[in-house]
Design a protein around this motif. Structure first.
Motif, PDB file in Angstrom:
ATOM      1  N   PRO A   1       7.691   2.445  -2.119  1.00 29.09           N
ATOM      2  CA  PRO A   1       6.965   1.680  -3.137  1.00 29.09           C
ATOM      3  C   PRO A   1       5.948   2.574  -3.846  1.00 29.09           C
ATOM      4  O   PRO A   1       5.603   3.660  -3.369  1.00 29.09           O
ATOM      5  CB  PRO A   1       6.266   0.585  -2.346  1.00 29.09           C
TER       6      PRO A   1
ATOM      7  N   PHE B   1       2.977  -4.422  -4.755  1.00 25.05           N
ATOM      8  CA  PHE B   1       3.668  -4.067  -3.513  1.00 25.05           C
ATOM      9  C   PHE B   1       4.612  -5.185  -3.070  1.00 25.05           C
ATOM     10  O   PHE B   1       5.767  -4.941  -2.714  1.00 25.05           O
ATOM     11  CB  PHE B   1       2.633  -3.781  -2.422  1.00 25.05           C
TER      12      PHE B   1
ATOM     13  N   PRO C   1       2.915   2.702  -0.051  1.00 24.21           N
ATOM     14  CA  PRO C   1       2.780   3.011  -1.479  1.00 24.21           C
ATOM     15  C   PRO C   1       1.772   4.133  -1.701  1.00 24.21           C
ATOM     16  O   PRO C   1       0.872   4.360  -0.891  1.00 24.21           O
ATOM     17  CB  PRO C   1       2.266   1.694  -2.078  1.00 24.21           C
TER      18      PRO C   1
ATOM     19  N   GLN D   1       7.787  -5.425  -5.145  1.00 26.41           N
ATOM     20  CA  GLN D   1       8.757  -4.375  -4.854  1.00 26.41           C
ATOM     21  C   GLN D   1       9.477  -4.628  -3.529  1.00 26.41           C
ATOM     22  O   GLN D   1      10.682  -4.379  -3.416  1.00 26.41           O
ATOM     23  CB  GLN D   1       8.047  -3.017  -4.844  1.00 26.41           C
TER      24      GLN D   1
END
Length: 551
Positions: free
Chosen positions: A76, A103, A136, A106
């Protein structure tokens, strides 16, 4: 073709190549079954799901090729965060909400893509792959101050209950171990711990759950201001992550297929700081306002159906034994490898100085002031001004390590719970319980140098001050972990190694440890108190590196 013996069809299909099963589909049902079965031999595909590859992967693997997938990687990302003001030190509530939303979106897209592949492949072609999700990351602007070099707030997964179930995920891994720092000018997000549970409950056939988390939770011991004000993580979000993990964990929602846990909350990059904290430093109470540590309690719930548990974390006795006194059973657990931090979740220390120094240290309360501000403060501006002038001394750290003796008041309940739990593991083959220690009382500047208080201490021979371990190990008959006396390697007795220096358990605690494996393997037990190289002293951590993941 339907009259062909199945054995002959199976033999023919052994000569199929990776793309040939599609040609066997229309011959007969026997050929289809055999071809799909032999597709497993080509399980070697490592794919990464991105916006660019999503459609092509759906097209390629929505068939028997789903069986080819061995690993699915997903990374991510956060949109670049613009910092318009040189003093934009803090992450606002709007930024926090946006990061959670991005987040979560995704992750939902990832699960939807993998679900589409499963549905199109059909139940006959269920896969069995490892799903590896990374933390991420975002670009770090050169204009950002030092306050923005770490993520102080956790990133959460929203709407986890609407994630589709993925029957092909056999192993789930979440990584947040600082690996993105290998890429210049990037910062990794800190993930809320309950993401582990929220995702694994959507994978009904998962047999392995792994994580590498905890990066930047422990702030190094900087010598001077303003460096000491740039914390890696505030105590409030850290406490909340442990409590949220417990809220997501119940016996009912843990997949019964789960057989192996490797949960690393003290990955190597984290341990570099967590291992070198100042031993006079007050630590936060991460348990309150509850009476028992919810994080340790939930980890125990996750362990009931396991065959193997590998854990590196800050835990207490609730990891092994419930506070209500009920007697749990681990019917399948064979291998237990646990590294615990010397600071307990309550903020008290498991270890003290050789003459009791630091024994009464207790954790301080986590309050509203334990959370990062949501907007820049005047103090931020002042500290950033000093930092810009090169006065931050970020390279200068002060370590003071003297806790190498067990603090009976804190450590004994932990050991007692472990011994009682291990005796309730009828298939237990090996168990390692250990804690990394250090000794260094000569560091720091002249004003803080307190090494004279420990002039009495005379280190034993072969003393590795920066690489010590306090540990014990249990093995069933016929298995050996450490150097033993000649002829003991294949002996028919249970064995226990005490790598604990000169400390000895009291008779009651010792008796509890002697019960481990007794019902299954008989009375015979050999215990080793002296080490071949270190004698009665503390041993080197080299003994336990095998059980320390490299990540």
């Amino acid at each position: 073709m339907d009259t062909f013996p199945q054995e002959l069809v199976d033999q023919i299909c052994t000569h199929l190549g990776p793309e040939d099963p599609k040609f066997a589909y229309d011959i007969s049902s026997k050929f289809r079954n055999a071809a799909e079965g032999y597709a497993e031999r080509y399980k070697s595909c490592h794919i990464e799901i991105t916006e660019m590859t999503r459609k092509s992967h759906v097209h390629r693997f929505s068939s028997f090729r789903l069986r080819y997938i061995e690993t699915v990687d997903f990374r991510p990302f956060f949109p670049d965060l613009e910092v318009d003001d040189v003093y934009s030190c803090r992450e606002s509530s709007i930024e926090r909400q946006e990061k959670d939303r991005v987040f979560s979106h995704q992750i939902h897209d990832l699960f939807a893509t993998l679900k589409t592949i499963e549905e199109r492949a059909g139940g006959r072609n269920r896969g069995s792959y490892r799903l590896r999700i990374y933390s991420p990351h975002r670009w770090r602007s050169h204009r950002q101050c030092h306050h923005r070099e770490q993520e102080h707030w956790r990133t959460h997964l929203l709407g986890h209950e609407s994630l589709p179930t993925l029957t092909s995920v056999a192993s789930l891994e979440i990584r947040n171990d600082g690996s993105s720092y290998e890429r210049a000018n990037e910062v990794e997000a800190k993930l809320d711990y309950r993401i582990l549970v929220d995702m694994v409950t959507r994978c009904p056939n998962v047999h392995e759950l792994k994580c590498h988390l905890g990066v930047d939770e422990w702030t190094p011991s900087y010598c001077e201001e303003p460096a000491r004000s740039y914390v890696y993580e505030y105590d409030g979000p850290r406490r909340d992550a442990r409590h949220d993990f417990d809220k997501a964990t119940t016996v009912a929602n843990v997949p019964t297929s789960l057989r192996r846990l490797e949960l690393d909350f003290l990955c190597r990059s984290t341990m570099m700081d967590a291992d070198r904290i100042h031993h006079w430093t007050a630590m936060p109470n991460l348990v309150a306002p509850t009476l028992v540590d919810p994080f340790s309690n939930s980890l125990r719930i996750l362990s009931y159906h396991l065959r193997e548990l590998t854990l590196r974390a800050q835990v207490d006795e609730n990891l092994f034994w419930p506070s209500d006194g009920s007697a749990p059973v681990w019917p399948n657990l064979r291998n237990v490898f646990i590294m615990f931090h010397m600071v307990s979740p309550s903020g008290s220390w498991y270890f003290e100085g050789s003459r009791g120094e630091g024994r009464e240290s207790v954790g301080f309360e986590v309050t509203e002031s334990s959370y990062p501000p949501l907007e820049t403060t005047e103090e931020d501006k002042f500290l950033d001004s000093d930092a810009d002038e090169g006065q931050h001394s970020f390279e200068d750290m002060y370590y003071y390590h003297f806790r190498i003796s067990p603090n009976e008041r804190i450590l004994r309940p932990f050991l007692e719970s472990f011994a009682k739990a291990a005796a309730c593991m009828p298939k237990l083959s090996q168990a390692i319980l250990w804690c990394p220690l250090r000794w260094n009382v000569g560091g720091g500047d002249d004003e803080k140098n307190e090494n004279e208080a420990f002039d009495y201490f005379e280190p034993p021979e072969n003393f590795y001050p920066d690489y010590l371990a306090w540990a014990l190990a249990y093995y069933t008959p016929g298995k050996a972990a450490f150097a033993t006396n000649p002829g003991d390697v294949n002996c028919d007795a249970r064995r226990m190694w005490w790598k604990v220096g000169e400390w000895r358990p009291d008779p009651h605690l010792h008796g509890l440890f002697q019960q481990i494996g007794r019902r299954e393997h008989g009375e015979a037990l050999r215990e080793y108190w002296d080490d071949e190289e270190f004698g009665h002293g503390l041993v080197s951590r080299n003994y336990f590196d095998f059980w320390t993941p490299d990540e």
